[in-house]
Design a protein around this motif. Structure first.
Motif, PDB file in Angstrom:
ATOM      1  N   SER A  48       0.854  -1.196   0.000  1.00  0.00           N
ATOM      2  CA  SER A  48       0.000   0.000   0.000  1.00  0.00           C
ATOM      3  C   SER A  48       0.882   1.235   0.000  1.00  0.00           C
ATOM      4  CB  SER A  48      -0.861   0.003   1.267  1.00  0.00           C
ATOM      5  OG  SER A  48      -1.462   1.271   1.469  1.00  0.00           O
ATOM      6  N   THR A  80      -3.153   4.171   1.534  1.00  0.00           N
ATOM      7  CA  THR A  80      -3.905   3.845   2.748  1.00  0.00           C
ATOM      8  C   THR A  80      -2.979   3.840   3.950  1.00  0.00           C
ATOM      9  OG1 THR A  80      -5.282   2.474   1.339  1.00  0.00           O
ATOM     10  CG2 THR A  80      -5.595   2.245   3.710  1.00  0.00           C
ATOM     11  N   PRO A  83      -9.323   5.175  -7.098  1.00  0.00           N
ATOM     12  CA  PRO A  83      -8.727   4.972  -5.768  1.00  0.00           C
ATOM     13  C   PRO A  83      -7.201   4.985  -5.824  1.00  0.00           C
ATOM     14  CG  PRO A  83      -9.597   2.903  -6.632  1.00  0.00           C
ATOM     15  CD  PRO A  83     -10.029   3.981  -7.590  1.00  0.00           C
TER      16      PRO A  83
HETATM   17  N1   CP Z   1      -6.414   3.330  -2.773  1.00  0.00           N
HETATM   18  C1   CP Z   1      -5.602   2.499  -2.132  1.00  0.00           C
HETATM   19  O1   CP Z   1      -6.020   1.615  -1.368  1.00  0.00           O
HETATM   20  O2   CP Z   1      -4.270   2.688  -2.441  1.00  0.00           O
HETATM   21  P1   CP Z   1      -3.068   1.892  -1.784  1.00  0.00           P
HETATM   22  O3   CP Z   1      -3.172   0.449  -2.252  1.00  0.00           O
HETATM   23  O4   CP Z   1      -1.828   2.558  -2.269  1.00  0.00           O
HETATM   24  O5   CP Z   1      -3.242   1.956  -0.298  1.00  0.00           O
END
Ligand code: CP
Length: 360
Positions: free
Chosen positions: A53, A56, A266
């Motif tokens: 990630s 998040t 996202p």
């Molecule tokens: N949107 C989101 O969950 O991005 P990441 O995987 O970078 O946390």
């Protein structure tokens, strides 16, 4: 089983008024962040990221630091005792005795739910496999509230990997609880929205259409929510390559969109939005990621302030019945009590961890 902590596993566990309150607080924090700078002094947040990630994890960490708190955790389970075979139960039990709030991301559906069964502090689901991503939804709702000035009466197109995209599952569940929202699912037939999400949308009184042509659909939309084809959820690279590059939003397609349509994503993006779209004032995805810090600050504050005794598993154990979903946490951590909800159809049960339907 009961817990005295307020976990966030699925936004549907709360009334609409609760998550609207979190979004409203997120907006107030955005407008005056310094007023909240000391609210979490002396508090510790643990981030347990079993899956990669950027946004998040770092937005949660930033949120806690901006509230005056401190952070611990891992972003690679290989560097923790998970690599020695430690279960979610034991890791959670230990880390929740060090921290005031625990944020978990895991590649398997239901993992955050499993963590909440034994945690001695509130647990926040930061994404469980292809299942749910409630804090991305809070981020998306704050973005809609600020940029579209409303959360209802919207036509929202969701495009790409709707089968594996946990962000779109959580978002549709939430927006279908609000009046007059319409959904346009834009995907190939192989990557369509799961039946259980469509059933929830219908049960909530919202409508949807399913199409496969982004260019034809774009002109009708208030919001276009693009998603990445999730290579890591495919059984093989060959299967992924069949879907890759099906949908690419570029400047030419944006010519057909309304002047006030916004583009959300996202993130991370691979190639489904051409970089040329970044310059378009309707491209909202980088702003959206920034809003994630404010809404996560609001969520941490809310979760730490509120306490409630609640049942962690509301379903029943049906002797010998197991979940069929190989990507369900109950098929990865054997000690977990199996728990199923009745679906209304007496031949069908729903797994309480991953929502998979089981024929009995
Ligand atoms: N949107 C989101 O969950 O991005 P990441 O995987 O970078 O946390």
């Amino acid at each position: 089983m009961f817990s005295e902590f307020q976990h966030l596993i699925d936004l549907s566990d709360y009334p609409v008024a609760w998550w609207k309150k979190v979004v409203d607080l997120g907006e107030r924090i955005k407008n005056d962040p310094s007023a909240y700078a000391h609210k979490c002094e002396g508090k510790v947040m643990a981030t347990l990221f079993y899956e990669p990630s950027t946004r998040t994890q770092m937005s949660f960490q930033t949120a806690m630091i901006r509230l005056g708190g401190q952070i611990i955790g891992f972003d690679n389970p290989a560097n923790s005792s998970v690599s020695k075979g430690e279960t979610i139960k034991d890791t959670t039990k230990i880390v929740s005795s060090y921290a005031d709030v625990l944020v978990i991301r895991h590649p398997v559906a239901g993992a955050a739910k499993a963590a909440s069964l034994t945690a001695d502090c509130p647990v926040i689901n930061a994404g469980d496999g292809g299942h749910l991503h409630p804090t991305q939804t809070l981020t998306d709702l704050l973005t809609l509230k600020i940029e579209k000035k409303k959360l209802s009466g919207l036509t929202i197109g969701l495009c790409g990997d709707l089968l594996n995209g946990r962000t779109v599952h959580s978002l549709c569940k939430a927006l279908s609880c609000l009046p007059d929202n319409k959904f346009v699912f834009i995907s190939t037939s192989a990557l369509g929205m799961p039946a259980y999400i469509k059933d929830i949308i219908k049960a909530n009184g919202s409508s949807f259409t399913e199409v496969n042509d982004l260019e034809k659909a774009i002109g009708d939309l208030d919001v276009l929510y693009m998603t990445r084809i999730q290579e890591e959820r495919f059984s093989s690279r060959e299967e992924y390559l069949k879907q890759k590059n099906t949908y690419i939003l570029d400047r030419r397609k944006m010519l057909n969109a309304r002047k006030d349509m916004i583009v959300m994503h996202p993130l991370p993006r691979v190639d489904e939005i051409s970089v040329e779209v970044d310059e378009d004032k309707r491209a909202m995805y980088f702003t959206q990621a920034k809003y994630g810090v404010y809404v996560r600050m609001a969520l941490i504050l809310t979760i730490l302030e509120e306490k409630q005794i609640s049942e962690t598993l509301k379903g029943k154990i049906y002797g010998g019945v197991r979940c069929n979903n190989p990507k369900c946490i109950t098929n990865h951590e054997e000690y977990l009590p199996k728990s199923f909800r009745s679906s209304g159809d007496e031949t069908l049960l729903e797994c309480e961890y991953c929502d998979e339907r089981i024929l009995i």
